[in-house]
Design a protein around this motif. Structure first.
Motif, PDB file in Angstrom:
ATOM      1  N   GLY A 178       0.565  -0.954   0.298  1.00 12.58           N
ATOM      2  CA  GLY A 178       0.438   0.534   0.090  1.00 12.58           C
ATOM      3  C   GLY A 178       0.882   1.389   0.077  1.00 12.58           C
ATOM      4  O   GLY A 178       2.039   1.224  -0.241  1.00 12.58           O
ATOM      5  N   ALA A 184       0.376   5.294  -3.509  1.00 13.58           N
ATOM      6  CA  ALA A 184      -0.628   4.101  -3.814  1.00 13.58           C
ATOM      7  C   ALA A 184      -0.708   4.351  -5.360  1.00 13.58           C
ATOM      8  O   ALA A 184      -1.024   2.866  -5.997  1.00 13.58           O
ATOM      9  CB  ALA A 184      -2.329   4.484  -3.258  1.00 13.58           C
ATOM     10  N   ALA A 206      -4.283  -4.869  -0.084  1.00 17.34           N
ATOM     11  CA  ALA A 206      -3.281  -3.701  -0.770  1.00 17.34           C
ATOM     12  C   ALA A 206      -4.664  -2.576  -0.073  1.00 17.34           C
ATOM     13  O   ALA A 206      -5.989  -2.362  -0.349  1.00 17.34           O
ATOM     14  CB  ALA A 206      -3.117  -3.441  -2.080  1.00 17.34           C
ATOM     15  N   SER A 207      -4.398  -1.413   0.767  1.00 17.77           N
ATOM     16  CA  SER A 207      -4.624  -0.477   1.253  1.00 17.77           C
ATOM     17  C   SER A 207      -3.928   0.819   0.485  1.00 17.77           C
ATOM     18  O   SER A 207      -2.662   1.500   0.026  1.00 17.77           O
ATOM     19  CB  SER A 207      -4.239  -0.303   2.529  1.00 17.77           C
ATOM     20  N   LEU A 208      -4.984   1.666  -0.835  1.00 14.72           N
ATOM     21  CA  LEU A 208      -4.503   2.680  -1.774  1.00 14.72           C
ATOM     22  C   LEU A 208      -4.989   3.883  -0.788  1.00 14.72           C
ATOM     23  O   LEU A 208      -6.626   4.074  -0.834  1.00 14.72           O
ATOM     24  CB  LEU A 208      -4.933   2.527  -2.506  1.00 14.72           C
ATOM     25  N   ALA A 268      -8.596  -4.589  -2.163  1.00 12.93           N
ATOM     26  CA  ALA A 268      -8.357  -3.416  -1.037  1.00 12.93           C
ATOM     27  C   ALA A 268      -9.140  -2.430  -1.186  1.00 12.93           C
ATOM     28  O   ALA A 268     -10.594  -2.689  -0.933  1.00 12.93           O
ATOM     29  CB  ALA A 268      -7.804  -2.698  -3.315  1.00 12.93           C
TER      30      ALA A 268
END
Length: 330
Positions: A178, A184, A206-208, A268
């Motif tokens: 992320g 991002a 995924a941390s976006l 995500a």
């Protein structure tokens, strides 16, 4: 007479439902308004920061002389170097006291021109404490000195290093990825490169956060104007110009991943504030992620400025708690 085949009941998907009230100015909390006002005041007092070379701005930020305070250095941090296509790549690693529950590959923001792993010690230290994950933050090469594709190349190399060395070094293959803003963008670019170039899908989540996904500029970025609430239209154009100064194409998948084939990517969480010039990037990207067959969650926060999680306040606390929970359960 043949009876008609019964129709399946179609239920609307819930993860991306957005309450219109989130965009109502009346929904913005007083402390969020205060944070935004202080940011506009601080940045509005700077006549024109772009008259300074990026290298000078980077140095000032690392010395704590930027427009915002530098977080204390984390006692958990150590720096190693790995081999990359253009030479050594520094990785800033924060490891919990107990065996890590997983590893989070972090790609910092800064418009592909500014920022560093060190400047994210505050957020990354908190991430380690709240999730039990180790954090590997990448000091990838920056524009304008080293424009595209140098940064994505370094991030790809760091991801491959983690796949190769992570299980032995950290005792786990539970990986997440992320970043914030340009980070991002680079996180999605890295996922695409691993899938397309290496046939790999090693990341479980995924941390976006407040990503830039279309460098041709989405409507919110193009129409934002001059208000210096962390990021404005001119800033975006300056960053993109430096990043693509040696001919990167805004239509390339790892430049503008909103345009890419997004199939086969991990679940995500998309985090965005309603007072972010890159609001549309997230509002457009999250449904594309979902329509490509990937789980997606969209978290929209009233009044949140660009990467508001980096500023104190109840909004940041709320968003970080959701991010930590999302990664912690991946």
């Amino acid at each position: 007479m043949t009876s008609a085949r019964p129709q399946a009941t179609l239920r609307p998907s819930t993860p991306l439902l957005v309450d219109p009230a989130l965009f109502d100015p009346a929904s913005v909390a007083p402390d969020t308004r205060a944070v935004n006002a202080s940011i506009v005041k601080a940045l509005g007092a700077i006549p024109d920061r772009w008259v300074f070379p990026m290298a000078v701005l980077r140095k000032l930020r690392l010395e704590g002389k930027g427009p915002f305070p530098l977080s204390p250095e984390s006692p958990l941090a150590q720096v190693i170097e790995i081999d990359g296509p253009r030479g050594p790549i520094p990785l800033r690693i924060l490891t919990p006291a107990a065996p890590p529950k997983g590893v989070y590959l972090h790609l910092h923001g800064g418009g592909w021109c500014l920022g560093s792993a060190r400047e994210n010690d505050g957020l990354n230290h908190r991430f380690v404490e709240r999730t039990g994950f180790a954090v590997v933050s990448v000091d990838y090469r920056l524009a304008p000195e080293l424009p595209y594709p140098a940064g994505p190349d370094d991030c790809e190399a760091a991801a491959l290093w983690l796949v190769r060395e992570g299980p032995g070094r950290f005792g786990t293959e539970r990986f997440a990825i992320g970043g914030e803003s340009a980070g991002a963008n680079l996180a999605v670019a890295t996922l695409l490169r691993l899938r397309d170039r290496h046939g790999l899908a090693p990341f479980r989540a995924a941390s976006l956060n407040a990503g830039a996904y279309d460098l041709g500029l989405t409507p919110s970025a193009r129409r934002w104007g001059d208000e210096p609430l962390v990021l404005n239209t001119r800033d975006i154009n300056v960053f993109v110009g430096h990043y693509l100064r040696e001919g990167g194409d805004i239509g390339t998948d790892d430049v503008s991943p909103l345009q890419a084939d997004l199939t086969g990517l991990p679940p995500a969480l998309f985090t965005i504030g309603t007072r972010d010039a890159l609001l549309d990037d997230t509002l457009f990207m999250a449904p594309r992620w979902l329509s490509a067959g990937n789980p997606a969650e969209l978290a929209v926060y009233p009044g949140g400025c660009h990467v508001f999680v980096g500023f104190p306040g109840s909004l940041a606390d709320q968003a970080l708690a959701r991010i930590h929970a999302f990664i912690g359960t991946c």
